[in-house]
Design a protein around this motif. Structure first.
Motif, short mmCIF file in Angstrom:
data_model
loop_
_atom_site.label_atom_id
_atom_site.label_comp_id
_atom_site.label_asym_id
_atom_site.label_seq_id
_atom_site.Cartn_x
_atom_site.Cartn_y
_atom_site.Cartn_z
N GLU A 109 5.01 -58.44 30.70
CA GLU A 109 3.61 -58.84 30.84
C GLU A 109 2.71 -57.86 30.10
O GLU A 109 2.89 -56.65 30.18
N LEU A 110 1.73 -58.39 29.37
CA LEU A 110 0.76 -57.56 28.68
C LEU A 110 -0.06 -56.81 29.72
O LEU A 110 -0.68 -57.41 30.59
N THR A 111 -0.05 -55.47 29.62
CA THR A 111 -0.63 -54.62 30.65
C THR A 111 -1.39 -53.47 30.02
O THR A 111 -0.94 -52.89 29.04
N ARG A 112 -2.53 -53.12 30.61
CA ARG A 112 -3.25 -51.90 30.19
C ARG A 112 -2.47 -50.71 30.71
O ARG A 112 -2.05 -50.68 31.86
N SER A 113 -2.30 -49.72 29.85
CA SER A 113 -1.52 -48.56 30.23
C SER A 113 -2.08 -47.33 29.53
O SER A 113 -2.26 -47.34 28.32
N ASP A 114 -2.37 -46.30 30.30
CA ASP A 114 -2.91 -45.08 29.68
C ASP A 114 -1.89 -44.49 28.72
O ASP A 114 -2.14 -44.35 27.55
N TYR A 115 -0.74 -44.10 29.22
CA TYR A 115 0.31 -43.52 28.40
C TYR A 115 1.65 -44.00 28.90
O TYR A 115 1.85 -44.14 30.11
N TYR A 116 2.56 -44.24 27.99
CA TYR A 116 3.92 -44.63 28.35
C TYR A 116 4.83 -44.29 27.18
O TYR A 116 4.37 -43.99 26.08
N THR A 117 6.12 -44.33 27.42
CA THR A 117 7.10 -44.20 26.35
C THR A 117 7.74 -45.55 26.17
O THR A 117 8.27 -46.14 27.12
N SER A 118 7.70 -46.06 24.94
CA SER A 118 8.28 -47.37 24.66
C SER A 118 9.79 -47.30 24.78
O SER A 118 10.43 -46.42 24.20
N LYS A 122 8.95 -43.89 21.43
CA LYS A 122 7.72 -43.21 21.02
C LYS A 122 6.64 -43.46 22.07
O LYS A 122 6.69 -44.45 22.80
N ARG A 123 5.69 -42.55 22.11
CA ARG A 123 4.59 -42.65 23.06
C ARG A 123 3.68 -43.82 22.69
O ARG A 123 3.46 -44.12 21.52
N GLY A 124 3.18 -44.49 23.71
CA GLY A 124 2.22 -45.56 23.51
C GLY A 124 1.06 -45.40 24.46
O GLY A 124 1.12 -44.64 25.43
N CYS A 133 11.08 -53.13 36.60
CA CYS A 133 12.03 -52.16 36.04
C CYS A 133 11.38 -50.97 35.36
O CYS A 133 12.08 -50.10 34.85
N ASP A 134 10.05 -50.93 35.28
CA ASP A 134 9.34 -49.89 34.57
C ASP A 134 9.81 -49.82 33.11
O ASP A 134 10.06 -48.76 32.57
N PHE A 135 9.92 -50.98 32.48
CA PHE A 135 10.32 -51.11 31.08
C PHE A 135 9.07 -51.40 30.27
O PHE A 135 8.27 -52.27 30.65
N ASP A 136 8.85 -50.68 29.17
CA ASP A 136 7.65 -50.85 28.35
C ASP A 136 8.02 -51.01 26.89
O ASP A 136 8.94 -50.33 26.40
N LEU A 137 7.27 -51.85 26.19
CA LEU A 137 7.37 -51.97 24.74
C LEU A 137 5.98 -51.91 24.14
O LEU A 137 5.04 -52.48 24.70
N HIS A 138 5.84 -51.23 23.00
CA HIS A 138 4.60 -51.29 22.24
C HIS A 138 4.33 -52.74 21.88
O HIS A 138 5.28 -53.50 21.62
N PRO A 139 3.09 -53.16 21.81
CA PRO A 139 2.80 -54.53 21.40
C PRO A 139 3.43 -54.89 20.05
O PRO A 139 4.01 -55.95 19.91
N LYS A 140 3.33 -54.00 19.08
CA LYS A 140 3.91 -54.32 17.77
C LYS A 140 5.41 -54.52 17.89
O LYS A 140 5.96 -55.47 17.33
#
Length: 156
Positions: free
Chosen positions: A90-99, A104-106, A116-123
């Motif tokens: 889900e597209l989410t606002r996030s201050d800082y995360y690691t993709s 890399k930091r996002g 699952c606390d899984f994150d991907l950069h939008p790109k």
């Protein structure tokens, strides 16, 4: 930084420390040209928006928020991705995360799995999604006028 600052060791520091009840450093307080306090939360604003937060006014912060919202036009609110097939991202606002895609930091926006606390950069999410789902090139890229370096998307 585009704003004025006291030089290190300035004699006025001690009176400002008392006036603003500074407990620790770093601390960034913005004082306007009239001497009125603009914000005591400038450090957080700089951490979130960098120098773009200057001049730290409500109007500027609204402009930044509008830019962030504009950035997402044409992006899906949810998507499935081959790197995380268990749940929808889900597209989410996030201050800082690691993709989890490139390690890399996002910041600002993430395609995130809350479970699952899984994150991907939008790109990363949109390009990988284009490859796996056969979307058109226009749908897979970030919005025209924006550049995403893998860490953060900014206006071109």
């Amino acid at each position: 930084m585009p704003w004025l600052a006291l030089p290190f060791g300035d004699a006025r520091k001690s009176s400002l420390v008392r006036k603003f009840k500074v407990q620790g450093i770093p601390m960034l307080i913005v004082i306007g040209p009239t001497g009125k306090t603009v914000t005591k939360e400038a450090r957080c604003l700089v951490m979130a928006h960098g120098v773009d937060a200057y001049p730290f006014s409500e109007e500027r912060l609204k402009e930044i928020e509008a830019q962030y919202e504009e950035m997402t036009k044409g992006w899906p609110k949810k998507l499935k991705h081959k790197l995380h097939e268990e749940h929808e991202l889900e597209l989410t606002r996030s201050d800082y995360y690691t993709s989890d895609g490139c390690n890399k930091r996002g910041e600002v926006w993430s395609f995130c799995c809350i479970e699952c606390d899984f994150d991907l950069h939008p790109k990363c999410a949109l390009e990988k999604n284009k490859e796996t789902k056969g979307d058109t090139e226009e749908e897979g890229n970030t919005k025209e006028g924006w550049v995403c370096d893998g860490e953060v998307c900014t206006r071109a």
